[in-house]
Write a protein that holds these residues in place. Structure first.
Motif, PDB file in Angstrom:
ATOM      1  N   MET A  24       0.832  -1.201   0.000  1.00 43.67           N
ATOM      2  CA  MET A  24       0.000   0.000   0.000  1.00 43.67           C
ATOM      3  C   MET A  24       0.867   1.252   0.000  1.00 43.67           C
ATOM      4  N   LYS A  25       1.944   1.240   0.793  1.00 43.07           N
ATOM      5  CA  LYS A  25       2.843   2.394   0.818  1.00 43.07           C
ATOM      6  C   LYS A  25       3.457   2.635  -0.558  1.00 43.07           C
ATOM      7  N   ALA A  26       3.819   1.576  -1.247  1.00 42.37           N
ATOM      8  CA  ALA A  26       4.400   1.720  -2.587  1.00 42.37           C
ATOM      9  C   ALA A  26       3.390   2.357  -3.544  1.00 42.37           C
ATOM     10  N   ARG A  27       2.141   1.946  -3.454  1.00 35.41           N
ATOM     11  CA  ARG A  27       1.104   2.533  -4.310  1.00 35.41           C
ATOM     12  C   ARG A  27       0.883   4.000  -3.973  1.00 35.41           C
ATOM     13  N   LEU A  28       0.854   4.309  -2.679  1.00 38.07           N
ATOM     14  CA  LEU A  28       0.679   5.700  -2.269  1.00 38.07           C
ATOM     15  C   LEU A  28       1.845   6.558  -2.751  1.00 38.07           C
ATOM     16  N   GLU A  29       3.065   6.045  -2.591  1.00 41.20           N
ATOM     17  CA  GLU A  29       4.250   6.802  -2.999  1.00 41.20           C
ATOM     18  C   GLU A  29       4.266   7.022  -4.508  1.00 41.20           C
ATOM     19  N   GLU A  30       3.793   6.047  -5.272  1.00 40.39           N
ATOM     20  CA  GLU A  30       3.699   6.216  -6.724  1.00 40.39           C
ATOM     21  C   GLU A  30       2.708   7.332  -7.066  1.00 40.39           C
TER      22      GLU A  30
ATOM     23  N   ILE B 265       1.831   9.817  -5.085  1.00 37.33           N
ATOM     24  CA  ILE B 265       2.433  11.080  -4.635  1.00 37.33           C
ATOM     25  C   ILE B 265       3.391  11.613  -5.705  1.00 37.33           C
ATOM     26  N   ARG B 266       4.248  10.742  -6.220  1.00 40.81           N
ATOM     27  CA  ARG B 266       5.194  11.166  -7.270  1.00 40.81           C
ATOM     28  C   ARG B 266       4.440  11.695  -8.493  1.00 40.81           C
ATOM     29  N   HIS B 267       3.407  10.974  -8.893  1.00 39.40           N
ATOM     30  CA  HIS B 267       2.628  11.378 -10.065  1.00 39.40           C
ATOM     31  C   HIS B 267       1.981  12.750  -9.837  1.00 39.40           C
ATOM     32  N   LEU B 268       1.379  12.945  -8.671  1.00 35.02           N
ATOM     33  CA  LEU B 268       0.763  14.240  -8.364  1.00 35.02           C
ATOM     34  C   LEU B 268       1.790  15.364  -8.439  1.00 35.02           C
ATOM     35  N   ARG B 269       2.946  15.149  -7.836  1.00 34.27           N
ATOM     36  CA  ARG B 269       3.961  16.209  -7.802  1.00 34.27           C
ATOM     37  C   ARG B 269       4.544  16.481  -9.186  1.00 34.27           C
ATOM     38  N   GLU B 270       4.680  15.443 -10.003  1.00 34.71           N
ATOM     39  CA  GLU B 270       5.157  15.647 -11.374  1.00 34.71           C
ATOM     40  C   GLU B 270       4.145  16.461 -12.176  1.00 34.71           C
ATOM     41  N   ASP B 271       2.871  16.200 -11.959  1.00 37.91           N
ATOM     42  CA  ASP B 271       1.834  16.886 -12.727  1.00 37.91           C
ATOM     43  C   ASP B 271       1.627  18.335 -12.302  1.00 37.91           C
TER      44      ASP B 271
ATOM     45  N   LEU C 283      -5.686  23.895  -9.297  1.00 33.53           N
ATOM     46  CA  LEU C 283      -5.385  22.485  -9.530  1.00 33.53           C
ATOM     47  C   LEU C 283      -3.998  22.144  -8.999  1.00 33.53           C
ATOM     48  N   LYS C 284      -3.042  23.054  -9.185  1.00 33.39           N
ATOM     49  CA  LYS C 284      -1.710  22.855  -8.616  1.00 33.39           C
ATOM     50  C   LYS C 284      -1.808  22.682  -7.099  1.00 33.39           C
ATOM     51  N   ALA C 285      -2.608  23.545  -6.469  1.00 32.89           N
ATOM     52  CA  ALA C 285      -2.773  23.475  -5.016  1.00 32.89           C
ATOM     53  C   ALA C 285      -3.450  22.174  -4.605  1.00 32.89           C
ATOM     54  N   MET C 286      -4.454  21.736  -5.388  1.00 30.23           N
ATOM     55  CA  MET C 286      -5.128  20.485  -5.055  1.00 30.23           C
ATOM     56  C   MET C 286      -4.171  19.303  -5.183  1.00 30.23           C
ATOM     57  N   PHE C 287      -3.336  19.308  -6.223  1.00 29.28           N
ATOM     58  CA  PHE C 287      -2.365  18.224  -6.381  1.00 29.28           C
ATOM     59  C   PHE C 287      -1.380  18.211  -5.216  1.00 29.28           C
ATOM     60  N   GLU C 288      -0.881  19.375  -4.832  1.00 29.83           N
ATOM     61  CA  GLU C 288       0.079  19.432  -3.718  1.00 29.83           C
ATOM     62  C   GLU C 288      -0.573  19.007  -2.410  1.00 29.83           C
ATOM     63  N   THR C 289      -1.794  19.480  -2.165  1.00 28.56           N
ATOM     64  CA  THR C 289      -2.512  19.088  -0.948  1.00 28.56           C
ATOM     65  C   THR C 289      -2.756  17.586  -0.927  1.00 28.56           C
ATOM     66  N   SER C 290      -3.141  17.041  -2.056  1.00 26.80           N
ATOM     67  CA  SER C 290      -3.378  15.596  -2.146  1.00 26.80           C
ATOM     68  C   SER C 290      -2.097  14.819  -1.858  1.00 26.80           C
ATOM     69  N   ALA C 291      -0.989  15.282  -2.402  1.00 29.19           N
ATOM     70  CA  ALA C 291       0.296  14.617  -2.148  1.00 29.19           C
ATOM     71  C   ALA C 291       0.642  14.661  -0.669  1.00 29.19           C
ATOM     72  N   GLU C 292       0.382  15.794  -0.018  1.00 29.86           N
ATOM     73  CA  GLU C 292       0.663  15.914   1.417  1.00 29.86           C
ATOM     74  C   GLU C 292      -0.212  14.964   2.241  1.00 29.86           C
ATOM     75  N   VAL C 293      -1.487  14.884   1.897  1.00 23.83           N
ATOM     76  CA  VAL C 293      -2.405  14.001   2.624  1.00 23.83           C
ATOM     77  C   VAL C 293      -1.968  12.549   2.464  1.00 23.83           C
ATOM     78  N   LEU C 294      -1.637  12.151   1.246  1.00 27.26           N
ATOM     79  CA  LEU C 294      -1.190  10.778   1.014  1.00 27.26           C
ATOM     80  C   LEU C 294       0.133  10.508   1.725  1.00 27.26           C
ATOM     81  N   GLY C 295       0.973  11.526   1.818  1.00 31.22           N
ATOM     82  CA  GLY C 295       2.217  11.383   2.585  1.00 31.22           C
ATOM     83  C   GLY C 295       1.925  11.101   4.050  1.00 31.22           C
TER      84      GLY C 295
END
Length: 68
Positions: free
Chosen positions: A14-20, A22-28, A37-49
């Motif tokens: 599960m951690k590997a899927r979450l980290e993948e 997170i990487r995708h969100l931050r790349e996008d 949308l940038k803010a939503m992606f960053e917030t989503s990455a933080e929550v998943l972190g």
């Protein structure tokens, strides 16, 4: 599908899927123009972190809630 009884097997997957994700969100973030949308992606990455850290704490039994 696996019948692996060790919970760490499942938490690591599960951690590997979450980290993948997170990487995708931050790349996008750099691929989109809209600030909201940038803010939503960053917030989503933080929550998943945070969820990733929760899985770490579960594996390490570092929180009282995860101890037997």
């Amino acid at each position: 599908m696996t019948d692996e009884p060790d919970p760490r097997h499942h938490t690591r997957k599960m951690k590997a899927r979450l980290e993948e994700t997170i990487r995708h969100l931050r790349e996008d973030i750099d691929k989109v123009e809209e600030p909201q949308l940038k803010a939503m992606f960053e917030t989503s990455a933080e929550v998943l972190g945070g969820l990733t850290k929760a899985f770490d704490h579960y594996e390490q039994k570092s929180e009282s809630a995860w101890r037997s």
